[in-house]
Design a protein around this motif. Structure first.
Motif, PDB file in Angstrom:
ATOM      1  N   ALA A  52      11.908  -5.647  -5.765  1.00 49.66           N
ATOM      2  CA  ALA A  52      12.412  -6.956  -6.183  1.00 49.66           C
ATOM      3  C   ALA A  52      13.864  -7.147  -5.752  1.00 49.66           C
ATOM      4  CB  ALA A  52      12.296  -7.097  -7.696  1.00 49.66           C
ATOM      5  N   LEU A  53      14.595  -6.041  -5.555  1.00 45.06           N
ATOM      6  CA  LEU A  53      16.009  -6.149  -5.188  1.00 45.06           C
ATOM      7  C   LEU A  53      16.204  -6.362  -3.691  1.00 45.06           C
ATOM      8  CD1 LEU A  53      17.648  -3.453  -7.492  1.00 45.06           C
ATOM      9  CD2 LEU A  53      17.442  -5.907  -7.843  1.00 45.06           C
ATOM     10  N   TYR A  54      15.188  -6.146  -2.896  1.00 44.67           N
ATOM     11  CA  TYR A  54      15.322  -6.447  -1.459  1.00 44.67           C
ATOM     12  C   TYR A  54      14.029  -7.116  -0.991  1.00 44.67           C
ATOM     13  CZ  TYR A  54      12.768  -2.022  -0.784  1.00 44.67           C
ATOM     14  OH  TYR A  54      11.836  -1.019  -0.844  1.00 44.67           O
ATOM     15  N   PRO A  55      13.891  -8.424  -1.295  1.00 46.50           N
ATOM     16  CA  PRO A  55      12.650  -9.108  -0.948  1.00 46.50           C
ATOM     17  C   PRO A  55      12.341  -8.972   0.537  1.00 46.50           C
ATOM     18  CG  PRO A  55      14.356 -10.660  -1.671  1.00 46.50           C
ATOM     19  CD  PRO A  55      14.914  -9.292  -1.831  1.00 46.50           C
ATOM     20  N   PRO A  56      11.061  -8.738   0.885  1.00 54.27           N
ATOM     21  CA  PRO A  56      10.720  -8.508   2.295  1.00 54.27           C
ATOM     22  C   PRO A  56      10.998  -9.723   3.179  1.00 54.27           C
ATOM     23  CG  PRO A  56       8.738  -8.528   0.913  1.00 54.27           C
ATOM     24  CD  PRO A  56       9.909  -8.615   0.000  1.00 54.27           C
ATOM     25  N   ARG A  57      11.450  -9.462   4.410  1.00 54.04           N
ATOM     26  CA  ARG A  57      11.749 -10.497   5.407  1.00 54.04           C
ATOM     27  C   ARG A  57      10.960 -10.173   6.664  1.00 54.04           C
ATOM     28  NH1 ARG A  57      14.064 -15.196   5.091  1.00 54.04           N
ATOM     29  NH2 ARG A  57      14.832 -15.240   2.983  1.00 54.04           N
ATOM     30  N   CYS A  58      10.384 -11.175   7.277  1.00 53.65           N
ATOM     31  CA  CYS A  58       9.582 -10.943   8.483  1.00 53.65           C
ATOM     32  C   CYS A  58      10.476 -10.425   9.610  1.00 53.65           C
ATOM     33  CB  CYS A  58       8.886 -12.233   8.897  1.00 53.65           C
ATOM     34  SG  CYS A  58       7.861 -12.020  10.357  1.00 53.65           S
ATOM     35  N   ARG A  59      10.092  -9.289  10.212  1.00 54.12           N
ATOM     36  CA  ARG A  59      10.867  -8.704  11.306  1.00 54.12           C
ATOM     37  C   ARG A  59      10.743  -9.530  12.578  1.00 54.12           C
ATOM     38  NH1 ARG A  59      14.692  -5.712  10.114  1.00 54.12           N
ATOM     39  NH2 ARG A  59      14.675  -4.983  12.267  1.00 54.12           N
ATOM     40  N   LEU A  60       9.748 -10.418  12.632  1.00 57.24           N
ATOM     41  CA  LEU A  60       9.524 -11.169  13.868  1.00 57.24           C
ATOM     42  C   LEU A  60      10.134 -12.563  13.823  1.00 57.24           C
ATOM     43  CD1 LEU A  60       5.868  -9.980  14.488  1.00 57.24           C
ATOM     44  CD2 LEU A  60       7.838  -9.456  15.927  1.00 57.24           C
ATOM     45  N   CYS A  61      10.160 -13.226  12.635  1.00 55.17           N
ATOM     46  CA  CYS A  61      10.659 -14.613  12.600  1.00 55.17           C
ATOM     47  C   CYS A  61      11.657 -14.852  11.478  1.00 55.17           C
ATOM     48  CB  CYS A  61       9.494 -15.594  12.472  1.00 55.17           C
ATOM     49  SG  CYS A  61       8.793 -15.642  10.809  1.00 55.17           S
ATOM     50  N   ASP A  62      11.925 -13.830  10.640  1.00 57.26           N
ATOM     51  CA  ASP A  62      12.909 -13.918   9.554  1.00 57.26           C
ATOM     52  C   ASP A  62      12.469 -14.802   8.381  1.00 57.26           C
ATOM     53  OD1 ASP A  62      15.277 -12.670   8.769  1.00 57.26           O
ATOM     54  OD2 ASP A  62      16.415 -14.501   9.051  1.00 57.26           O
ATOM     55  N   ASP A  63      11.244 -15.275   8.369  1.00 57.46           N
ATOM     56  CA  ASP A  63      10.711 -15.956   7.178  1.00 57.46           C
ATOM     57  C   ASP A  63      10.513 -14.910   6.069  1.00 57.46           C
ATOM     58  OD1 ASP A  63      10.688 -18.429   8.230  1.00 57.46           O
ATOM     59  OD2 ASP A  63       8.503 -18.623   8.414  1.00 57.46           O
ATOM     60  N   PRO A  64      10.285 -15.347   4.808  1.00 66.13           N
ATOM     61  CA  PRO A  64       9.967 -14.358   3.769  1.00 66.13           C
ATOM     62  C   PRO A  64       8.710 -13.556   4.132  1.00 66.13           C
ATOM     63  CG  PRO A  64      10.482 -16.483   2.791  1.00 66.13           C
ATOM     64  CD  PRO A  64      10.400 -16.701   4.280  1.00 66.13           C
ATOM     65  N   GLY A  65       8.731 -12.267   3.836  1.00 62.05           N
ATOM     66  CA  GLY A  65       7.561 -11.428   4.095  1.00 62.05           C
ATOM     67  C   GLY A  65       6.473 -11.673   3.063  1.00 62.05           C
ATOM     68  N   ALA A  66       5.287 -11.105   3.312  1.00 62.24           N
ATOM     69  CA  ALA A  66       4.161 -11.259   2.388  1.00 62.24           C
ATOM     70  C   ALA A  66       3.498  -9.907   2.187  1.00 62.24           C
ATOM     71  CB  ALA A  66       3.151 -12.258   2.957  1.00 62.24           C
ATOM     72  N   ASP A  67       2.828  -9.738   1.043  1.00 57.47           N
ATOM     73  CA  ASP A  67       2.065  -8.517   0.731  1.00 57.47           C
ATOM     74  C   ASP A  67       2.937  -7.262   0.767  1.00 57.47           C
ATOM     75  OD1 ASP A  67      -0.262 -10.176   0.683  1.00 57.47           O
ATOM     76  OD2 ASP A  67      -0.305 -10.067   2.873  1.00 57.47           O
ATOM     77  N   GLY A  68       4.217  -7.422   0.390  1.00 58.49           N
ATOM     78  CA  GLY A  68       5.097  -6.259   0.343  1.00 58.49           C
ATOM     79  C   GLY A  68       5.524  -5.752   1.706  1.00 58.49           C
ATOM     80  N   LEU A  69       5.287  -6.536   2.766  1.00 61.54           N
ATOM     81  CA  LEU A  69       5.644  -6.106   4.121  1.00 61.54           C
ATOM     82  C   LEU A  69       6.767  -6.982   4.667  1.00 61.54           C
ATOM     83  CD1 LEU A  69       2.148  -5.691   5.798  1.00 61.54           C
ATOM     84  CD2 LEU A  69       3.705  -3.869   5.119  1.00 61.54           C
ATOM     85  N   ASP A  70       7.552  -6.415   5.578  1.00 68.47           N
ATOM     86  CA  ASP A  70       8.544  -7.211   6.300  1.00 68.47           C
ATOM     87  C   ASP A  70       7.839  -7.972   7.421  1.00 68.47           C
ATOM     88  OD1 ASP A  70      10.728  -6.497   4.751  1.00 68.47           O
ATOM     89  OD2 ASP A  70      11.093  -4.680   5.919  1.00 68.47           O
ATOM     90  N   LEU A  71       6.878  -8.795   7.041  1.00 65.60           N
ATOM     91  CA  LEU A  71       6.052  -9.532   8.001  1.00 65.60           C
ATOM     92  C   LEU A  71       5.470 -10.735   7.263  1.00 65.60           C
ATOM     93  CD1 LEU A  71       4.785  -9.292  10.907  1.00 65.60           C
ATOM     94  CD2 LEU A  71       2.829  -8.188   9.823  1.00 65.60           C
ATOM     95  N   CYS A  72       5.583 -11.947   7.858  1.00 60.38           N
ATOM     96  CA  CYS A  72       5.004 -13.125   7.197  1.00 60.38           C
ATOM     97  C   CYS A  72       3.523 -13.243   7.577  1.00 60.38           C
ATOM     98  CB  CYS A  72       5.784 -14.387   7.571  1.00 60.38           C
ATOM     99  SG  CYS A  72       5.503 -14.939   9.258  1.00 60.38           S
TER     100      CYS A  72
END
Ligand SMILES: [Zn+2]
Ligand SMILES: [Zn+2]
Length: 180
Positions: free
Chosen positions: A20-40
């Motif tokens: 919760a202290l470092y919400p995931p961010r998509c490594r490819l487009c910088d949108d919020p990540g999903a399913d606990g991954l740094d990937l939208c």
């Protein structure tokens, strides 16, 4: 080298800081990540997933023709290869291996862990990284399979890490080799 050390210690902190202290961010487009991954979800859908593929050796193919691996027994139960080396997957792998973007390696390891959980029942008994040769380790500053192993183990039920292998020869770089 100093940056890799810093990134590695950040990776170790991530093992203990609540997500919760470092919400995931998509490594490819910088949108919020999903399913606990740094990937939208959008970029996840656009990844070059290795399907259909042979359930034994993971060579791409729709099963219409018998896979060449059927002609000689494989020395392993099954290979799990979630992504093909092209498009955004190739960009993530290159950024991880050759530009030291360890967060991309963490994402790749998490995707591998999910594929192992889905396709490799029963789960393996241990994680055994294939180590880098000492000379290549000095050049690169970090061992990419050790980083992948950390990410795989973070996302799977507790699996022992087995450092049973030692690389004797510095082989030619995988990126310079043919598919065969
Ligand atoms: Zn994205
Ligand atoms: Zn096959």
């Amino acid at each position: 080298m100093v940056n890799y050390r810093l990134a590695r210690s950040v990776n170790k902190w991530l093992d203990i800081i609540p997500p919760a202290l470092y919400p995931p961010r998509c490594r490819l487009c910088d949108d919020p990540g999903a399913d606990g991954l740094d990937l939208c979800r959008g970029c996840r859908a656009d990844l070059p997933w290795n399907t259909p593929c042979c359930p034994h050796c993971a060579l791409p193919g729709d099963g219409a023709l018998p896979c060449p691996c059927r002609q000689s027994p494989l020395p392993f139960r099954a290979a799990v290869v979630p992504l093909r080396y092209e498009g955004p997957a190739e960009r993530l792998i290159t950024a991880f291996k050759f530009h030291g973007r360890l967060a991309d390696g963490q994402l790749l390891g998490a995707l591998l862990a999910d594929a192992v959980r889905r396709d490799a029942a029963p789960l393996p008994a241990a994680v055994v990284p294939v180590p880098l040769h000492a000379r290549r380790l000095r050049q690169r500053g970090f061992d990419q399979t050790a980083e992948l192993a950390r990410a795989v183990r973070r996302r799977l039920p507790p699996l022992p890490l087995c450092r049973a292998l030692r690389r004797r020869d510095a082989d030619a770089r995988q990126a310079t080799r043919s598919a065969r």
